[in-house]
Structures are given as structure tokens and as C-alpha cells.
Design an enzyme around this catalytic site. Sequence first.
Site, PDB file in Angstrom:
ATOM      1  N   LYS A   1       0.792  -1.043   0.023  1.00 19.93           N
ATOM      2  CA  LYS A   1      -0.098   0.175   0.017  1.00 19.93           C
ATOM      3  C   LYS A   1       0.661   1.173  -0.135  1.00 19.93           C
ATOM      4  CE  LYS A   1       0.978   1.233   4.420  1.00 19.93           C
ATOM      5  NZ  LYS A   1       1.579   2.483   4.901  1.00 19.93           N
TER       6      LYS A   1
ATOM      7  N   ASP B   1      -2.136  -1.803  10.464  1.00 20.79           N
ATOM      8  CA  ASP B   1      -2.611  -1.632   9.023  1.00 20.79           C
ATOM      9  C   ASP B   1      -3.017  -3.065   8.440  1.00 20.79           C
ATOM     10  OD1 ASP B   1      -1.487   0.864   8.920  1.00 20.79           O
ATOM     11  OD2 ASP B   1       0.546   0.678   8.069  1.00 20.79           O
TER      12      ASP B   1
END
Length: 295
Positions: free
Chosen positions: A11, A141
Amino acid sequence: MKRIRLRAHAKVNYSLEVTGVRDDGYHTLRTVFQSISLADELSFERAEGRGEGFALEVEPPKAPLGPPGENTVRRAWELVCERAGRTLPVRVSLLKRVPAGAGLGGGSADGAATLVGLSELYGLGLSEEELLGIAARVGADVPFCLLGGTRLGEGVGERLTPLPPPPEHYIAVAKPEASASTAEIFRIYDRRSVERKGNSRPVMAAIRAGSLTRLASSVGNDLAPLTAALVPEVLDYERALLEAGALGTAMTGSGTAVYGIFADERRARAALLGEKLAGAAVGVFRPARSGVEPL
């Protein structure tokens, strides 16, 4: 089912704002996450009858994953076993493509894929809500890396709101040789006054409007000045990407990787070949719409 193969997407953060500190010391954030086409590959195989509980093989062999008992793959396995109420013997093979210490979420993505892989391998039938609950215990995350796509993250990253896909573009990623410890960056944050730029709202408005130029001009990261004070190449690489034609640049996560947004793939690849980014290129990637997907 005896074997599961999954792709675990990295990401970037289009925005990252630090919004406060909880009583337990964790920092609260507002961030716009985006999955990208860079991904690790993981294979999960039942290991029943082999006298094993958990075994992890990594390629390349010296890829840094953290201490053997503390990496996210091991942690995810332990928590799924706890949820299942029994040991789930497994052999995990991990092809590591996402660099560590970069802010690209490679470890979080591997943890997310492990949750999915074990649930499918052992037919546990864990719902998305159950997987997200476990993911939040693996790491901040991990819930995003489980779902992927484009999402606003709040709290410590566990409160996720879906956003429309961004306009089509290319993301050129460069990483200095030096890495940064997330814990150390936040310790420095606690000791220093840091300007809060409030990038998330402009980023979300640009995405909803479908404007690449507005998105590129809005990206930013509150932690970048702190990481750059330890690793000056962060700012050097941002400048190099802008000079090479990037529409906008930012650091991802707590660093040290930086990315440039390009409308043109050829120009993005040419930027990473420039003298100032020699040896630092990770690659050119596109936004992805999933976090974990079958291979």
C-alpha cells in the site's frame, strides 16, 4: 483443501495525518490508504503428521521479517489458532517482493494474507468481521491490507471507510537504503512540534471528483519531515521525482519509501532510471482494488 496460494498487496498512503495520542500511547491517524500492484506471494500448506506446528520459508532467504517469533505471519497464525481453539499445523512459503522498513505495508499484507489463507485452508469459515477483528490484533495496518482498495483509515487505522477508486495513474516508488523504525519516528513526533497539513480531505475530494491533478497536488504526510531528518534521501528523492515529471510526491507510512504520481507509465519508468534515483528504484506500479487475492 491442502494448499492455498495468495497475493498480498502493498500500500501507499496518499495522506497521513496524526490526529492525537490515546491513553495507551498509540497515535491516532487520519489516512487515505491505496493498495498497489506490488505484492508478496504466499503459499499455505497443511503440515499435519509432520510434527510441525508452524514453519516459514522465505525467498530470498535473508529478507528481513523481524524476530522469528514476532513477525506478522507468525502472529496471525497464533491468533487464528487461538480463535479455532486448536493448533493448525502449517508450512508457509513467502516470496518477498515488498521491501521492509519502507512504509509500504509488506509485513501487514503478509499478516492479512495469513488470516485468509488459514481460514480457507482449514475451512474455518471466518467472516469478514471476524477476520477484521483478528487483523486489528496483528497490527494497525493489517485490517486495511485485508480489505485493500482505496479507503479512509481512522483511529489507529482500524476504522475504515471505502472510497471510490482513484483516477488511473502510475506510482513510481523509490526507497533509500536506510530504513526507519515506526516506533522511533513516533517517539520523535512526541518530542517535537510538527505542522499538521490536513491532506486527507483534499485527497478525498480529488478522488471523488476523479481529478488526477488535484489528487497529485494534495498528497502529503505529516511524518515526512521527521523521517527526512534521519534519512535525508527522503526529501532528495521527492525532489528528483518532481524534477523527472511527477505530478506530486509523498512519503508513504513512516517511510522511508517515497512515491511519485505520473499520468504516463513511460515517464514514470524513465524517472526511476535517472542518476539521482540510481539504485533506489523499487518499481512502477498501479493502484489495485484488493488487498489479498488468489494466485
